[in-house]
Design a protein around this motif. Structure first.
Motif, PDB file in Angstrom:
ATOM      1  N   UNK A  31       0.965  -1.088   0.493  1.00 16.61           N
ATOM      2  CA  UNK A  31      -0.340   0.314   0.089  1.00 16.61           C
ATOM      3  C   UNK A  31       1.089   0.800   0.130  1.00 16.61           C
ATOM      4  N   UNK A  32       1.986   1.520   0.821  1.00 16.58           N
ATOM      5  CA  UNK A  32       2.707   2.376   0.667  1.00 16.58           C
ATOM      6  C   UNK A  32       3.515   2.867  -0.468  1.00 16.58           C
ATOM      7  N   UNK A  33       3.814   1.679  -1.949  1.00 20.87           N
ATOM      8  CA  UNK A  33       4.290   2.190  -2.575  1.00 20.87           C
ATOM      9  C   UNK A  33       3.342   2.964  -3.881  1.00 20.87           C
ATOM     10  N   UNK A  34       2.097   2.078  -3.813  1.00 17.23           N
ATOM     11  CA  UNK A  34       0.336   1.804  -3.902  1.00 17.23           C
ATOM     12  C   UNK A  34       0.136   3.913  -4.091  1.00 17.23           C
ATOM     13  N   UNK A  48      -6.085   6.523  -3.085  1.00 21.20           N
ATOM     14  CA  UNK A  48      -6.529   5.094  -4.069  1.00 21.20           C
ATOM     15  C   UNK A  48      -7.508   4.789  -3.201  1.00 21.20           C
ATOM     16  N   UNK A  49      -8.176   3.115  -3.837  1.00 26.47           N
ATOM     17  CA  UNK A  49      -9.266   2.999  -3.469  1.00 26.47           C
ATOM     18  C   UNK A  49      -9.150   1.474  -2.129  1.00 26.47           C
ATOM     19  N   UNK A  50     -10.563   1.850  -1.362  1.00 26.31           N
ATOM     20  CA  UNK A  50     -10.826   0.730  -0.394  1.00 26.31           C
ATOM     21  C   UNK A  50     -10.324  -1.020  -1.375  1.00 26.31           C
ATOM     22  N   UNK A  51     -10.789  -1.065  -2.665  1.00 26.15           N
ATOM     23  CA  UNK A  51     -10.378  -2.124  -3.611  1.00 26.15           C
ATOM     24  C   UNK A  51      -8.849  -2.179  -3.408  1.00 26.15           C
ATOM     25  N   UNK A  52      -8.340  -1.423  -4.309  1.00 24.80           N
ATOM     26  CA  UNK A  52      -7.016  -1.492  -3.921  1.00 24.80           C
ATOM     27  C   UNK A  52      -6.586  -1.972  -3.001  1.00 24.80           C
ATOM     28  N   UNK A  68      -7.591  -3.566  -0.552  1.00 21.22           N
ATOM     29  CA  UNK A  68      -7.741  -4.622   0.061  1.00 21.22           C
ATOM     30  C   UNK A  68      -7.354  -5.493  -0.876  1.00 21.22           C
ATOM     31  N   UNK A  69      -6.300  -5.629  -2.032  1.00 24.81           N
ATOM     32  CA  UNK A  69      -5.918  -5.937  -3.101  1.00 24.81           C
ATOM     33  C   UNK A  69      -4.186  -6.024  -2.740  1.00 24.81           C
ATOM     34  N   UNK A  93      -9.713  -4.820   6.260  1.00 31.94           N
ATOM     35  CA  UNK A  93     -10.998  -4.098   6.460  1.00 31.94           C
ATOM     36  C   UNK A  93     -11.226  -2.832   7.605  1.00 31.94           C
ATOM     37  N   UNK A  94     -10.397  -3.901   8.598  1.00 27.40           N
ATOM     38  CA  UNK A  94     -10.477  -3.435   9.733  1.00 27.40           C
ATOM     39  C   UNK A  94      -9.168  -1.803   9.830  1.00 27.40           C
ATOM     40  N   UNK A  95      -8.241  -2.573   9.351  1.00 29.80           N
ATOM     41  CA  UNK A  95      -7.523  -1.425   9.446  1.00 29.80           C
ATOM     42  C   UNK A  95      -7.178  -0.297   8.314  1.00 29.80           C
TER      43      UNK A  95
END
Length: 289
Positions: free
Chosen positions: A3-6, A14-18, A20-21, A26-28
């Protein structure tokens, strides 16, 4: 990709979907929002706290806020692809989804269009329309100049523009785009004359002569009794060094012989006809006084 690199690559958006990928639960997501590390900018779309909500970030937010199939289009896509310099004031976002399944957004002007796969590309991590369709749609807001400039730089071709137009014959303002495309063909010169004749006639300008020989050249529209010449510049993508030099020599020769030379472009004729007529009248008034 974590997620950091994204977030680094995606302007902090970013989106929630991204997420999760990338392995974020979700809790994080909820915990980081509660802690103020991430900020929900619209439903299911987040911006890293402290990251500027730049024009690039705003474009990403607009697309992600609409639907997973959303695509940036129009002038905003032209800017994103580097076809136009000005940052967009609005973001046209296309989606194949109708009704309630399509999210609303304050950042996006959403339009339904079932885009062909050939007209969708991903550039710098964002789904946008391909250059040809982008240029056609952007021309409706930016004018014909973007068509001419992208043809000149060979970012698009006339054939690609025609093909993109044909795929969506009933799209928003398609008739206007079609009129632009007609001007690119072999009849551009005669169409320019027709438009100019109409502007001068309806504007009450008299005494002009079309295609008048002078000093070894042809003046597009000459008003000889006051030495005013109206020249219509062709599309830049059609011009070469020889044509440019010839036009410059003609202008210099006319000016040296006491003529006032007014140059107008296709964009002027089509999109600013009133200003064209007023400028011609102004030159006539100054020449006669």
């Amino acid at each position: 990709m974590d997620i950091t690199e994204l977030t680094v690559r995606r302007d902090g958006v970013f989106s929630a979907r991204e997420a999760l990928e990338c392995g974020v639960s979700s809790s994080t997501i909820q915990r980081k929002v509660a802690a103020g590390e991430w900020r929900a900018v619209t439903r299911g779309v987040y911006l890293v706290t402290g990251h500027a909500r730049s024009a690039r970030a705003q474009a990403r937010i607009a697309v992600l806020s609409v639907h997973t199939d959303a695509v940036l289009g129009g002038a905003a896509a032209a800017w994103w692809l580097g076809l136009h310099d000005a940052e967009p004031r609005k973001h046209i976002v296309f989606t194949r989804t109708r009704g309630a399944a399509r999210r609303s957004s304050a950042t996006a002007l959403t339009r339904y269009r079932h885009l062909h796969d050939a007209d969708i590309t991903e550039y710098q991590g964002l789904r946008v329309t391909e250059p040809a369709l982008t240029v056609l749609d952007a021309s409706l807001d930016l004018g014909m100049s973007i068509i001419d400039s992208t043809l000149l730089t060979k970012r698009v071709t006339v054939e690609a523009l025609d093909a993109a137009h044909t795929r969506y014959p009933r799209r928003h303002r398609a008739t206007r785009a079609a009129s632009y495309l007609r001007l690119l063909g072999d009849g551009a010169r005669s169409e320019a004359e027709r438009l100019t004749v109409n502007l001068l006639t309806t504007g009450g300008v008299s005494g002009w002569i079309a295609n008048m020989p002078a000093f070894g050249y042809i003046i597009d529209f000459a008003i000889p009794h006051v030495k005013v010449a109206v020249e219509i510049d062709g599309f830049a993508f059609h011009r070469d060094a020889t044509a440019f030099r010839r036009d410059r020599l003609k202008r210099n020769l006319l000016v040296a012989n006491g003529w006032t030379v007014l140059n107008f472009t296709w964009t002027d004729l089509v999109e600013r006809p009133t200003e064209v007529v007023e400028e011609v009248k102004g030159a006539l008034h100054r020449a006669a006084s």
